[in-house]
Write a protein that holds these residues in place. Structure first.
Motif, PDB file in Angstrom:
ATOM      1  N   ALA A   1      49.588  16.508  54.025  1.00 25.06           N
ATOM      2  CA  ALA A   1      49.954  17.876  53.644  1.00 25.06           C
ATOM      3  C   ALA A   1      50.491  17.891  52.215  1.00 25.06           C
ATOM      4  O   ALA A   1      50.995  16.885  51.703  1.00 25.06           O
ATOM      5  N   VAL A   2      50.393  19.057  51.585  1.00 26.82           N
ATOM      6  CA  VAL A   2      50.929  19.263  50.235  1.00 26.82           C
ATOM      7  C   VAL A   2      51.814  20.510  50.291  1.00 26.82           C
ATOM      8  O   VAL A   2      51.348  21.634  50.114  1.00 26.82           O
ATOM      9  N   PRO A   3      53.107  20.318  50.559  1.00 26.71           N
ATOM     10  CA  PRO A   3      53.987  21.470  50.738  1.00 26.71           C
ATOM     11  C   PRO A   3      54.362  22.180  49.448  1.00 26.71           C
ATOM     12  O   PRO A   3      54.907  23.285  49.485  1.00 26.71           O
ATOM     13  N   GLY A   4      54.104  21.550  48.312  1.00 21.64           N
ATOM     14  CA  GLY A   4      54.421  22.177  47.021  1.00 21.64           C
ATOM     15  C   GLY A   4      53.352  21.828  46.011  1.00 21.64           C
ATOM     16  O   GLY A   4      52.176  22.096  46.228  1.00 21.64           O
ATOM     17  N   VAL A   5      53.750  21.221  44.911  1.00 21.45           N
ATOM     18  CA  VAL A   5      52.786  20.768  43.905  1.00 21.45           C
ATOM     19  C   VAL A   5      52.500  19.295  44.136  1.00 21.45           C
ATOM     20  O   VAL A   5      53.278  18.579  44.768  1.00 21.45           O
ATOM     21  N   ALA A   6      51.357  18.821  43.626  1.00 20.49           N
ATOM     22  CA  ALA A   6      50.985  17.418  43.787  1.00 20.49           C
ATOM     23  C   ALA A   6      50.164  16.963  42.597  1.00 20.49           C
ATOM     24  O   ALA A   6      49.468  17.768  41.960  1.00 20.49           O
ATOM     25  N   ILE A   7      50.242  15.700  42.311  1.00 23.08           N
ATOM     26  CA  ILE A   7      49.434  15.086  41.258  1.00 23.08           C
ATOM     27  C   ILE A   7      47.965  15.089  41.678  1.00 23.08           C
ATOM     28  O   ILE A   7      47.624  14.686  42.790  1.00 23.08           O
ATOM     29  N   ARG A   8      47.106  15.542  40.774  1.00 29.31           N
ATOM     30  CA  ARG A   8      45.668  15.484  41.022  1.00 29.31           C
ATOM     31  C   ARG A   8      45.142  14.217  40.340  1.00 29.31           C
ATOM     32  O   ARG A   8      44.835  14.197  39.153  1.00 29.31           O
ATOM     33  N   ALA A   9      45.061  13.167  41.107  1.00 31.24           N
ATOM     34  CA  ALA A   9      44.755  11.849  40.555  1.00 31.24           C
ATOM     35  C   ALA A   9      43.247  11.637  40.390  1.00 31.24           C
ATOM     36  O   ALA A   9      42.441  12.158  41.171  1.00 31.24           O
ATOM     37  N   ALA A  10      42.893  10.867  39.390  1.00 37.67           N
ATOM     38  CA  ALA A  10      41.516  10.386  39.263  1.00 37.67           C
ATOM     39  C   ALA A  10      41.326   9.155  40.127  1.00 37.67           C
ATOM     40  O   ALA A  10      40.251   8.924  40.683  1.00 37.67           O
ATOM     41  N   HIS A  11      42.393   8.336  40.232  1.00 41.95           N
ATOM     42  CA  HIS A  11      42.384   7.137  41.058  1.00 41.95           C
ATOM     43  C   HIS A  11      43.741   6.997  41.729  1.00 41.95           C
ATOM     44  O   HIS A  11      44.769   7.318  41.136  1.00 41.95           O
ATOM     45  N   THR A  12      43.720   6.505  42.954  1.00 41.16           N
ATOM     46  CA  THR A  12      44.951   6.173  43.668  1.00 41.16           C
ATOM     47  C   THR A  12      44.832   4.751  44.179  1.00 41.16           C
ATOM     48  O   THR A  12      43.824   4.388  44.805  1.00 41.16           O
ATOM     49  N   LEU A  13      45.848   3.937  43.902  1.00 39.76           N
ATOM     50  CA  LEU A  13      45.875   2.559  44.388  1.00 39.76           C
ATOM     51  C   LEU A  13      46.909   2.455  45.502  1.00 39.76           C
ATOM     52  O   LEU A  13      48.116   2.540  45.261  1.00 39.76           O
ATOM     53  N   ALA A  14      46.441   2.296  46.739  1.00 44.14           N
ATOM     54  CA  ALA A  14      47.332   2.155  47.881  1.00 44.14           C
ATOM     55  C   ALA A  14      47.800   0.707  47.982  1.00 44.14           C
ATOM     56  O   ALA A  14      46.991  -0.214  47.914  1.00 44.14           O
ATOM     57  N   PHE A  15      49.094   0.526  48.169  1.00 39.07           N
ATOM     58  CA  PHE A  15      49.664  -0.815  48.256  1.00 39.07           C
ATOM     59  C   PHE A  15      49.851  -1.245  49.708  1.00 39.07           C
ATOM     60  O   PHE A  15      50.267  -0.456  50.555  1.00 39.07           O
ATOM     61  N   ILE A  16      49.564  -2.469  49.992  1.00 39.24           N
ATOM     62  CA  ILE A  16      49.721  -3.144  51.290  1.00 39.24           C
ATOM     63  C   ILE A  16      48.740  -2.597  52.321  1.00 39.24           C
ATOM     64  O   ILE A  16      47.879  -3.319  52.811  1.00 39.24           O
ATOM     65  N   ALA A  17      48.860  -1.317  52.695  1.00 43.93           N
ATOM     66  CA  ALA A  17      47.989  -0.756  53.722  1.00 43.93           C
ATOM     67  C   ALA A  17      47.684   0.706  53.424  1.00 43.93           C
ATOM     68  O   ALA A  17      48.399   1.366  52.660  1.00 43.93           O
ATOM     69  N   LEU A  18      46.635   1.202  54.039  1.00 45.98           N
ATOM     70  CA  LEU A  18      46.319   2.628  53.928  1.00 45.98           C
ATOM     71  C   LEU A  18      47.269   3.427  54.806  1.00 45.98           C
ATOM     72  O   LEU A  18      47.617   3.009  55.910  1.00 45.98           O
ATOM     73  N   LYS A  19      47.660   4.598  54.298  1.00 44.81           N
ATOM     74  CA  LYS A  19      48.477   5.521  55.068  1.00 44.81           C
ATOM     75  C   LYS A  19      47.609   6.724  55.450  1.00 44.81           C
ATOM     76  O   LYS A  19      46.689   7.087  54.722  1.00 44.81           O
ATOM     77  N   PRO A  20      47.883   7.359  56.593  1.00 50.24           N
ATOM     78  CA  PRO A  20      47.006   8.441  57.044  1.00 50.24           C
ATOM     79  C   PRO A  20      46.889   9.602  56.066  1.00 50.24           C
ATOM     80  O   PRO A  20      45.837  10.232  55.969  1.00 50.24           O
ATOM     81  N   GLY A  21      47.963   9.873  55.327  1.00 45.07           N
ATOM     82  CA  GLY A  21      47.931  10.982  54.383  1.00 45.07           C
ATOM     83  C   GLY A  21      46.980  10.788  53.223  1.00 45.07           C
ATOM     84  O   GLY A  21      46.697  11.737  52.486  1.00 45.07           O
ATOM     85  N   LEU A  22      46.456   9.579  53.052  1.00 43.20           N
ATOM     86  CA  LEU A  22      45.452   9.326  52.014  1.00 43.20           C
ATOM     87  C   LEU A  22      44.048   9.671  52.489  1.00 43.20           C
ATOM     88  O   LEU A  22      43.103   9.672  51.696  1.00 43.20           O
ATOM     89  N   LEU A  23      43.899   9.974  53.787  1.00 50.38           N
ATOM     90  CA  LEU A  23      42.573  10.106  54.371  1.00 50.38           C
ATOM     91  C   LEU A  23      42.320  11.422  55.076  1.00 50.38           C
ATOM     92  O   LEU A  23      41.169  11.730  55.404  1.00 50.38           O
ATOM     93  N   THR A  24      43.347  12.192  55.373  1.00 47.75           N
ATOM     94  CA  THR A  24      43.158  13.431  56.111  1.00 47.75           C
ATOM     95  C   THR A  24      43.987  14.535  55.482  1.00 47.75           C
ATOM     96  O   THR A  24      44.651  14.336  54.465  1.00 47.75           O
ATOM     97  N   GLY A  25      43.977  15.703  56.079  1.00 53.05           N
ATOM     98  CA  GLY A  25      44.709  16.839  55.506  1.00 53.05           C
ATOM     99  C   GLY A  25      44.120  17.253  54.171  1.00 53.05           C
ATOM    100  O   GLY A  25      42.908  17.407  54.019  1.00 53.05           O
ATOM    101  N   GLN A  26      44.975  17.392  53.175  1.00 55.65           N
ATOM    102  CA  GLN A  26      44.541  17.812  51.841  1.00 55.65           C
ATOM    103  C   GLN A  26      44.213  16.634  50.927  1.00 55.65           C
ATOM    104  O   GLN A  26      43.978  16.812  49.733  1.00 55.65           O
ATOM    105  N   ALA A  27      44.167  15.421  51.483  1.00 59.13           N
ATOM    106  CA  ALA A  27      44.064  14.219  50.659  1.00 59.13           C
ATOM    107  C   ALA A  27      42.924  14.257  49.656  1.00 59.13           C
ATOM    108  O   ALA A  27      43.091  13.895  48.482  1.00 59.13           O
ATOM    109  N   ARG A  28      41.751  14.678  50.075  1.00 61.71           N
ATOM    110  CA  ARG A  28      40.587  14.575  49.195  1.00 61.71           C
ATOM    111  C   ARG A  28      40.698  15.444  47.949  1.00 61.71           C
ATOM    112  O   ARG A  28      40.024  15.189  46.954  1.00 61.71           O
ATOM    113  N   ASP A  29      41.535  16.460  48.005  1.00 63.72           N
ATOM    114  CA  ASP A  29      41.726  17.297  46.813  1.00 63.72           C
ATOM    115  C   ASP A  29      42.592  16.619  45.762  1.00 63.72           C
ATOM    116  O   ASP A  29      42.610  17.048  44.605  1.00 63.72           O
ATOM    117  N   TRP A  30      43.336  15.573  46.150  1.00 61.70           N
ATOM    118  CA  TRP A  30      44.354  15.019  45.252  1.00 61.70           C
ATOM    119  C   TRP A  30      44.224  13.531  44.982  1.00 61.70           C
ATOM    120  O   TRP A  30      44.683  13.049  43.942  1.00 61.70           O
TER     121      TRP A  30
END
Length: 504
Positions: free
Chosen positions: A179-208
């Motif tokens: 979810a994005v309850p306010g403003v969020a960074i619109r990244a060109a790339h995101t580097l997830a550390f250690i493991a993937l978190k669900p918020g990187l894959l569902t909800g509004q993730a693909r927009d950001w």
């Protein structure tokens, strides 16, 4: 800017997902098991992010690093120090907090200062010649909308149109829900550390998120010993669900699928679902619908068996069928209500979609032999809440659907979620924006029904069906783009994915 919806190299990502809360609790244990400190883990994170930035933007000469008042900011300090040591001009802006920095972040900050780096306040005017931004503002612990000065920095970063690399997660995107309850960074790339978190894959993730990358920071062996909380599923998993058919197979072995729907004016919905069931490999597919749809359905797909829906034909068909799909074009009038009432006395495995779900919301009942496939609006009606409530925490919503209605729940959307009562959950990391068009849900219900008819379990059929559906759409999008993608475009692509042995 690369968008995650373009599905770049997703096979390189892990297929296990853990909650951010759990990862924070076990991070020190994981590091200790590998003989390193949390500060050394932070150094690894900063080094991995720096390597990604140099690889993707090798000509960048002036980086802006944004650091928050936590360990995400500590990662940013490490990136800044490495960049400056490599001859890159670095401007670092940091937010201050009332409490001391975490020890690891404080060490990273001190190392930056000792290397000759400066720290500018959040109010400082930005240089005009920056060509890359590193987002180390807010990490996976965020649970609400970013406050000042973080919100202003996020908005300013997005306005620059300079590419942004997010550390672990784009600031403002919630790691556990997407979810994005306010403003969020619109990244060109995101580097997830250690493991993937669900918020990187569902909800509004693909927009950001932009293009998603992953680095275990050397904890891969430790992580492999942990039981995944959620599975990330793609076409790679299809082989485990769909085996090649034996040479002497006959149609009776592959199931008898019955579909109910197609009220006046909605014959297209039941046609899409029925043909999808055939394309998915069901041995025999029978449709009960209005008389006016029989001719068009047989003309479009002569392999179907089509009859007028009546009390007699429904009773006979229910005795004949192995699996039932109800809902596509069903309507909410007496015709659809009567059909659904008769179906409720059957113990055959079933897929409930569309108006079957809207009618279910009026008279809730729990059963274990059913897959329900709501989109967020239908899920809101089923749970008697707002669509915004569903989207604010999709993982919670799908768990509530299973608890209240039983069986298996499929919560559709970008990063479709599948869950059952045994606690299994999967995120289907397939699909694209072209699927936001009429009839796509009808195709999905037909695919799941067709796979159920071939004796997959409820959960496996739902998982495999979502992957086949999204992967087929991705294949079409690769050839013709997302705008103008039709549900019928998926039908000829389905066999490529229900026969995974064809994939190289």
């Amino acid at each position: 800017m690369t968008n995650h919806s373009e599905k770049p190299d997703t096979d390189s990502l892990p297929h296990s997902v853990w909650s951010a809360d759990w990862l924070r609790q076990v991070e020190s244990t994981a590091a200790a098991s590998c003989g390193i400190s949390l500060y050394q883990l932070m150094l690894r994170a900063g080094s991995a992010a720096y390597a990604l930035a140099r690889d993707r933007y090798p000509t960048g000469r002036h980086w802006l690093v944004l650091c928050g008042y936590g360990n995400n900011g500590g990662d940013g300090y490490v990136v800044a120090r490495l960049a400056a040591a490599d001859g890159i001009k670095v401007t670092l802006i940091a937010c201050e907090g009332a409490r001391p920095l975490p020890p690891e972040a404080a060490s990273a900050r001190q190392a930056w200062l000792e290397s000759g780096g400066d720290i500018l306040p959040a109010s400082r005017r930005w240089p005009e010649d920056i060509d890359l931004i590193i987002d180390g503002l807010l990490g996976t612990g965020l649970g609400a909308a970013p406050r000042a000065p973080y919100d202003a920095l996020i908005e300013a970063a997005n306005r620059t149109r300079v590419p942004i690399i997010a550390l672990d997660i784009p600031s403002g995107l919630l790691a556990n829900s997407g979810a994005v309850p306010g403003v969020a960074i619109r990244a060109a790339h995101t580097l997830a550390f250690i493991a993937l978190k669900p918020g990187l894959l569902t909800g509004q993730a693909r927009d950001w998120v932009g293009q998603l990358h992953h680095n275990t920071l050397g904890l891969a062996d430790w992580l492999a010993k942990q039981l995944p909380q959620i599975q990330r599923i793609t076409a790679r998993e299809l082989r485990q669900w769909l085996q090649p058919r034996r040479a002497c197979a006959h149609k009776g072995e592959h199931g008898r699928l019955l579909l109910l729907g197609g009220d006046h004016g909605f014959g297209g919905a039941i046609r899409l679902a029925a043909e999808a069931g055939l394309r998915s490999g069901a041995g025999l597919v029978r449709v009960l619908t209005h008389m006016e749809h029989i001719g068009p359905l047989l003309t479009a797909c002569p392999e179907l068996m089509v009859q007028r829906l009546s009390d007699d034909t429904l009773q006979q068909a229910l005795e004949w069928a192995d699996v039932v799909v109800v809902g596509p074009g069903l309507g909410q009038g007496d015709w659809g209500r009567n059909a659904l009432k008769q179906l409720q006395s059957s113990d055959k495995p079933a897929v409930w979609d569309a108006d079957a779900l809207n009618l279910l919301a009026l008279h809730p009942e729990k059963r274990q032999n059913r897959v329900i496939t709501p989109h967020p609006g239908e899920a809101a009606r089923l749970l008697n809440c707002r669509t915004a409530d569903i989207e604010s925490d999709r993982l919670l919503a799908v768990r509530r659907l299973v608890a209240q209605y039983g069986g298996v729940a499929v919560l559709k959307g970008a990063g479709t979620l599948i869950a059952d009562q045994q606690g299994d959950m999967a995120i289907a990391d397939v699909g694209n924006a072209g699927m936001a068009s009429g009839g796509m849900g009808d195709v999905l219900s037909g695919i799941i029904g067709g796979l159920l008819a071939q004796k997959l379990s409820l959960y496996d059929a739902a998982c495999a069906g979502c992957v086949v559906h999204g992967a087929a759409a991705d294949r079409v999008a690769e050839e013709q783009g997302t705008r103008g993608l039709l549900a019928t475009d998926l039908l000829p692509m389905i066999p490529y994915y229900v026969n995974p042995e064809l994939e190289k």
